[in-house]
Scaffold this motif. Sequence first.
Motif, PDB file in Angstrom:
ATOM      1  N   ALA A  48       0.769  -1.189  -0.074  1.00  0.00           N
ATOM      2  CA  ALA A  48      -0.118   0.041   0.123  1.00  0.00           C
ATOM      3  C   ALA A  48       0.619   1.309  -0.026  1.00  0.00           C
ATOM      4  O   ALA A  48       0.493   2.267  -0.473  1.00  0.00           O
ATOM      5  CB  ALA A  48      -0.890   0.149   1.279  1.00  0.00           C
ATOM      6  N   LEU A  49       2.154   1.104   0.802  1.00  0.00           N
ATOM      7  CA  LEU A  49       2.842   2.455   0.849  1.00  0.00           C
ATOM      8  C   LEU A  49       3.855   2.643  -0.193  1.00  0.00           C
ATOM      9  O   LEU A  49       4.740   3.361  -0.418  1.00  0.00           O
ATOM     10  CB  LEU A  49       3.394   2.373   2.186  1.00  0.00           C
ATOM     11  N   ALA A  50       3.847   1.381  -1.068  1.00  0.00           N
ATOM     12  CA  ALA A  50       5.074   1.272  -2.092  1.00  0.00           C
ATOM     13  C   ALA A  50       5.164   2.634  -3.050  1.00  0.00           C
ATOM     14  O   ALA A  50       6.063   2.820  -3.361  1.00  0.00           O
ATOM     15  CB  ALA A  50       5.226  -0.099  -2.908  1.00  0.00           C
ATOM     16  N   GLY A  51       4.018   2.940  -3.327  1.00  0.00           N
ATOM     17  CA  GLY A  51       3.946   4.127  -4.128  1.00  0.00           C
ATOM     18  C   GLY A  51       4.235   5.548  -3.619  1.00  0.00           C
ATOM     19  O   GLY A  51       4.132   6.644  -4.339  1.00  0.00           O
ATOM     20  N   GLU A  52       4.153   5.629  -2.479  1.00  0.00           N
ATOM     21  CA  GLU A  52       4.421   6.954  -1.825  1.00  0.00           C
ATOM     22  C   GLU A  52       5.678   7.341  -1.565  1.00  0.00           C
ATOM     23  O   GLU A  52       6.566   6.492  -1.435  1.00  0.00           O
ATOM     24  CB  GLU A  52       3.479   6.930  -0.251  1.00  0.00           C
ATOM     25  N   GLN A  53       5.962   8.746  -1.319  1.00  0.00           N
ATOM     26  CA  GLN A  53       7.231   9.257  -1.053  1.00  0.00           C
ATOM     27  C   GLN A  53       7.558   9.114   0.522  1.00  0.00           C
ATOM     28  O   GLN A  53       6.797   9.583   1.080  1.00  0.00           O
ATOM     29  CB  GLN A  53       7.397  10.649  -1.484  1.00  0.00           C
TER      30      GLN A  53
END
Length: 218
Positions: A48-53
Motif C-alpha cells: 500500500a505504501l510502495a508508491g508513496e514518497q
Amino acid sequence: MHKNNTITRIALIRHGETAWNAERRLQGHLDIDLNNEGRRQAVALAAALAGEQVDVLVSSDLARAAQTAKALGEVLHLPLFIDGRLRERCYGGFEGLLYSEIAERYPREFAAWQGRDVDGTLPPGQNRGESFREFHDRVIPAILGWAADNPGKSLVLVAHGGVLECAYRAALGLSLETPRDFKVLNASINRFIVQDGKLELVSWGEVDHLQQAVLDDV
C-alpha cells in the motif's frame, strides 16, 4: 514572531497482529513476534505504501513493530532506524495476562486503569509499569523530535496502539482522562502533519489495504 510554515508528514502505523493480540493478552514491553496474519498484514501494508514518497522509516525496538517495519523497508528501499522511546506502554504486572485475568487478579488497579486514572500506578511485574501520563510524556516528544530533525520530509513511524492513542489525543487536544472512543487497528495507517511543533491529524484508521488482500485470497 516569524512562523515556520514547513510541514513534515508522518504516517504512524500500528504493528501487525500477534497471537497475543488475537487472544486479548496484554503485551506491553514483553517482546512478542507477529503471527501469520500479522506477517500478511505487513506485506499488504508495504504494498500500500510502495508508491508513496517516504524519506525516513523508524520503528519501536519491540519485535512486532520492527518486523512490520522491515517489510516496509524492503519495499521502500530504506534503512530502518530503531527508537526505544516508541515502545508500547509498560504495564508491569498486567503484562502477559488476559484482560479477564487482570480484572480477577488486580481488581483495584484494573478499575483505576479502566477508569482513566492517568497517574494510577500498576502492580510490579517483570518490568516496572508506567502511568499513562509517564507514557504520554515519553512518546510525544519522541514523535515531535523525529519531525523536528527531518523538517519538510515524509516519515513512517511503526509503533503500538498506545503510541497511536497518545498521538491522536495530542493532535486533537483531547485530555488524557477522556475515554478512548476511537479504534486503534493492527497495521492501520494513521496520517499526521507536524507544523510549528504541533501534531495535526489528517486521516485515521486506514485499513482498506488489508481488506483488499483478503478479497484477493478468495
